[in-house]
Design a protein around this motif. Structure first.
Motif, PDB file in Angstrom:
ATOM      1  N   ASP A   1      47.212  32.960  -6.975  1.00 12.85           N
ATOM      2  CA  ASP A   1      48.063  33.975  -7.870  1.00 12.85           C
ATOM      3  C   ASP A   1      48.330  35.301  -7.078  1.00 12.85           C
ATOM      4  OD1 ASP A   1      47.711  32.237  -9.856  1.00 12.85           O
ATOM      5  OD2 ASP A   1      45.964  33.047 -10.905  1.00 12.85           O
ATOM      6  N   ALA A   2      47.539  35.590  -6.049  1.00 12.42           N
ATOM      7  CA  ALA A   2      47.628  36.665  -5.197  1.00 12.42           C
ATOM      8  C   ALA A   2      48.863  36.649  -4.361  1.00 12.42           C
ATOM      9  CB  ALA A   2      46.380  37.278  -4.686  1.00 12.42           C
ATOM     10  N   GLY A   3      49.291  35.208  -4.170  1.00 16.23           N
ATOM     11  CA  GLY A   3      50.373  34.927  -3.304  1.00 16.23           C
ATOM     12  C   GLY A   3      49.605  34.413  -1.965  1.00 16.23           C
ATOM     13  N   VAL A   4      48.581  34.181  -1.687  1.00 20.13           N
ATOM     14  CA  VAL A   4      48.158  33.405  -0.393  1.00 20.13           C
ATOM     15  C   VAL A   4      48.720  32.075  -0.311  1.00 20.13           C
ATOM     16  CG1 VAL A   4      46.149  32.645   0.907  1.00 20.13           C
ATOM     17  CG2 VAL A   4      46.048  34.971  -0.375  1.00 20.13           C
ATOM     18  N   ASP A   5      49.160  31.731   0.719  1.00 20.45           N
ATOM     19  CA  ASP A   5      49.727  30.237   0.711  1.00 20.45           C
ATOM     20  C   ASP A   5      48.873  29.264   1.364  1.00 20.45           C
ATOM     21  OD1 ASP A   5      52.761  31.233   0.836  1.00 20.45           O
ATOM     22  OD2 ASP A   5      52.061  32.552   1.830  1.00 20.45           O
ATOM     23  N   TYR A   6      47.761  29.485   2.176  1.00 15.26           N
ATOM     24  CA  TYR A   6      46.964  28.458   2.761  1.00 15.26           C
ATOM     25  C   TYR A   6      45.598  28.872   2.630  1.00 15.26           C
ATOM     26  CZ  TYR A   6      51.461  27.343   4.861  1.00 15.26           C
ATOM     27  OH  TYR A   6      53.004  26.881   5.135  1.00 15.26           O
ATOM     28  N   ILE A   7      44.814  27.810   3.000  1.00 15.27           N
ATOM     29  CA  ILE A   7      43.229  27.808   3.201  1.00 15.27           C
ATOM     30  C   ILE A   7      43.307  27.084   4.407  1.00 15.27           C
ATOM     31  CG2 ILE A   7      41.126  27.043   2.700  1.00 15.27           C
ATOM     32  CD1 ILE A   7      41.777  29.132   0.790  1.00 15.27           C
ATOM     33  N   GLY A   8      42.651  27.858   5.498  1.00 14.94           N
ATOM     34  CA  GLY A   8      42.273  27.279   6.655  1.00 14.94           C
ATOM     35  C   GLY A   8      40.669  26.923   6.866  1.00 14.94           C
ATOM     36  N   ALA A   9      40.302  25.776   6.672  1.00 17.64           N
ATOM     37  CA  ALA A   9      38.986  25.410   6.428  1.00 17.64           C
ATOM     38  C   ALA A   9      38.374  24.869   7.748  1.00 17.64           C
ATOM     39  CB  ALA A   9      38.761  24.256   5.599  1.00 17.64           C
ATOM     40  N   SER A  10      37.232  25.390   8.259  1.00 15.14           N
ATOM     41  CA  SER A  10      36.338  24.926   9.420  1.00 15.14           C
ATOM     42  C   SER A  10      36.249  23.235   9.041  1.00 15.14           C
ATOM     43  CB  SER A  10      35.014  25.589   9.419  1.00 15.14           C
ATOM     44  OG  SER A  10      34.219  24.705  10.351  1.00 15.14           O
ATOM     45  N   ALA A  11      36.442  22.491  10.479  1.00 10.36           N
ATOM     46  CA  ALA A  11      36.226  21.139  10.462  1.00 10.36           C
ATOM     47  C   ALA A  11      34.818  20.927  10.153  1.00 10.36           C
ATOM     48  CB  ALA A  11      36.442  20.399  11.672  1.00 10.36           C
ATOM     49  N   ALA A  12      33.959  21.808  10.268  1.00  7.13           N
ATOM     50  CA  ALA A  12      32.569  21.367   9.932  1.00  7.13           C
ATOM     51  C   ALA A  12      32.201  21.668   8.551  1.00  7.13           C
ATOM     52  CB  ALA A  12      31.655  22.248  10.839  1.00  7.13           C
ATOM     53  N   THR A  13      33.382  22.135   7.668  1.00  8.97           N
ATOM     54  CA  THR A  13      32.808  22.335   6.146  1.00  8.97           C
ATOM     55  C   THR A  13      32.410  21.012   5.327  1.00  8.97           C
ATOM     56  OG1 THR A  13      34.927  23.699   6.283  1.00  8.97           O
ATOM     57  CG2 THR A  13      33.951  22.853   3.974  1.00  8.97           C
ATOM     58  N   PRO A  14      31.169  20.872   4.770  1.00  9.12           N
ATOM     59  CA  PRO A  14      30.846  19.852   3.978  1.00  9.12           C
ATOM     60  C   PRO A  14      31.717  19.457   3.016  1.00  9.12           C
ATOM     61  CG  PRO A  14      28.962  21.546   4.051  1.00  9.12           C
ATOM     62  CD  PRO A  14      30.476  22.428   4.491  1.00  9.12           C
ATOM     63  N   ASP A  15      31.905  18.133   2.788  1.00  9.44           N
ATOM     64  CA  ASP A  15      32.752  17.527   1.679  1.00  9.44           C
ATOM     65  C   ASP A  15      34.222  17.908   2.127  1.00  9.44           C
ATOM     66  OD1 ASP A  15      30.797  16.090   0.622  1.00  9.44           O
ATOM     67  OD2 ASP A  15      30.320  17.898  -0.656  1.00  9.44           O
ATOM     68  N   LEU A  16      34.800  17.907   3.186  1.00 14.35           N
ATOM     69  CA  LEU A  16      35.969  18.337   3.749  1.00 14.35           C
ATOM     70  C   LEU A  16      37.310  17.763   2.682  1.00 14.35           C
ATOM     71  CD1 LEU A  16      37.213  20.505   5.460  1.00 14.35           C
ATOM     72  CD2 LEU A  16      37.422  18.708   7.370  1.00 14.35           C
ATOM     73  N   THR A  17      37.198  16.575   2.627  1.00 21.20           N
ATOM     74  CA  THR A  17      38.379  15.716   1.898  1.00 21.20           C
ATOM     75  C   THR A  17      38.342  16.272   0.549  1.00 21.20           C
ATOM     76  OG1 THR A  17      37.934  14.021   3.493  1.00 21.20           O
ATOM     77  CG2 THR A  17      39.141  13.537   1.399  1.00 21.20           C
ATOM     78  N   ARG A  18      37.096  16.621   0.033  1.00 15.51           N
ATOM     79  CA  ARG A  18      37.113  16.988  -1.480  1.00 15.51           C
ATOM     80  C   ARG A  18      37.809  18.459  -1.652  1.00 15.51           C
ATOM     81  NH1 ARG A  18      31.672  17.783  -5.171  1.00 15.51           N
ATOM     82  NH2 ARG A  18      32.864  18.494  -6.955  1.00 15.51           N
ATOM     83  N   TYR A  19      37.266  19.179  -0.593  1.00 13.22           N
ATOM     84  CA  TYR A  19      37.862  20.591  -0.618  1.00 13.22           C
ATOM     85  C   TYR A  19      39.361  20.549  -0.453  1.00 13.22           C
ATOM     86  CZ  TYR A  19      37.681  25.473   0.950  1.00 13.22           C
ATOM     87  OH  TYR A  19      38.184  26.915   0.889  1.00 13.22           O
TER      88      TYR A  19
END
Length: 260
Positions: free
Chosen positions: A194-212
Motif C-alpha cells: 500500500d506504501a508503493g513498495v514493489d519488491y521483497i528481496g529475501a535472503s536465500a537462507a530464509t526459512p520456508d522460502l517457497t511459502r514466503y
C-alpha cells in the motif's frame, strides 16, 4: 547484503544479452525487474574485482542488472562500497564515512583500479538496469535526489533493509525493494504494498522460502532472492515464482537457468 562463496559451475560468458523488460508485464514482479531473472550481485565478484568498473562493464555488456552498494564519504559524495570500511576490498584502511574524495581516489581495488563513485556509475551505466542498495542512512536522501535529477526511475530498483527507507523511496516515485532475512507477517507485506513498495528481496537462507514467496506474491509484491550461487537452487526459485536472483556469477547462473 551478505554473500557466500559461489558453488555454481563455471561457464564461459555468453555473447547474447539477457532479455529486456517487457512493457506488457503485469502483476507481482512486473516493473523494472521484469525480464531480468539474473542480477549481478556486486558486479559478479566470482570473475572480477568486487564492485569495480571492469566488473560492471563486463556484466553490462551481457545485459545483466547491475547491483551495487552506495554510501557517502565525509563530504557527502556517494561512492560504491559494500563494507563500512575499505580494508577488505582495497589497499587502504579506514571507514568510508571518514574519507575525503581525494583519499578515495587514491585507493586501489584488487585489479588495480580506483573504486567508482555513484556518479561515475550513473554516467557510464545509466542506460542499464541499476539495483543500488542504500548502505547508510546518510545515503538515502542524496540517492533519491540523484535518481530524480538523472531521471533514472524507469531504469533502477533501489534496495534497503530498512522499511522506512523502502517507503521513502517509493514515496519519491522510485521502484523500491525491501531486503529481508526473515519472513515478514502478511499484514506488513500488505502495508508495504500500500506504501508503493514493489519488491521483497529475501535472503536465500530464509526459512520456508517457497511459502514466503507465495505470501509475498499474494500480497501483490514481486519476490527476489539473494545471494544464490547454486544453479539448482536458483532454477527452483525461478520456477516457484521468483522474479530475479542475485548471484556472484551471473554468467554461470544464466547458463544454468537456460538449460534448466
Amino acid at each position: 547484503m551478505s554473500s557466500s562463496p559461489s558453488s555454481s559451475p563455471s561457464s564461459s560468458p555468453s555473447s547474447t544479452p539477457s532479455s529486456t523488460p517487457s512493457s506488457s508485464a503485469s502483476g507481482p514482479g512486473a516493473g523494472p525487474l521484469s525480464g531480468y531473472p539474473v542480477i549481478a550481485h556486486r558486479g559478479g565478484p566470482a570473475r572480477h574485482a568486487e564492485e569495480s568498473v571492469a566488473a560492471y562493464r563486463a556484466v553490462a555488456a551481457q545485459g545483466f542488472a547491475l547491483e551495487l552498494d552506495v554510501q557517502p564519504l565525509a563530504d557527502g559524495t556517494l561512492v560504491v562500497m559494500h563494507d563500512d570500511t575499505v580494508d577488505r576490498t582495497t589497499d587502504g584502511t579506514g571507514a568510508v564515512r571518514d574519507l575525503t574524495l581525494a583519499q578515495w581516489q587514491r585507493l586501489r581495488l584488487a585489479d588495480g583500479s580506483t573504486p567508482p563513485t555513484w556518479d561515475q556509475v550513473v554516467e557510464e551505466f545509466g542506460d542499464n538496469l541499476l539495483v543500488p542498495e542504500v548502505k547508510s542512512p546518510d545515503a538515502l536522501r542524496p540517492l533519491i535526489a540523484s535518481v530524480q535529477s538523472h531521471r533514472l526511475e524507469d531504469r533502477l530498483v533501489a534496495q534497503s533493509f530498512l522499511p522506512e527507507d523502502a517507503r521513502a523511496l517509493a514515496a519519491s516515485g522510485i521502484p523500491a525493494m525491501l531486503l529481508t532475512s526473515a519472513a515478514a507477517p502478511a499484514r506488513d507485506l500488505a502495508s508495504l504494498r500500500d506504501a508503493g513498495v514493489d519488491y521483497i528481496g529475501a535472503s536465500a537462507a530464509t526459512p520456508d522460502l517457497t511459502r514466503y514467496a507465495d505470501q509475498t506474491r499474494e500480497a501483490g509484491l514481486g519476490f527476489a532472492v539473494w545471494v544464490v550461487n547454486d544453479a539448482g537452487a536458483a532454477a527452483g526459485l525461478v520456477r516457484s515464482g521468483a522474479v530475479s536472483v542475485f548471484t556472484d556469477d551471473p554468467w554461470a547462473m544464466r547458463t544454468a537457468l537456460r538449460s534448466g
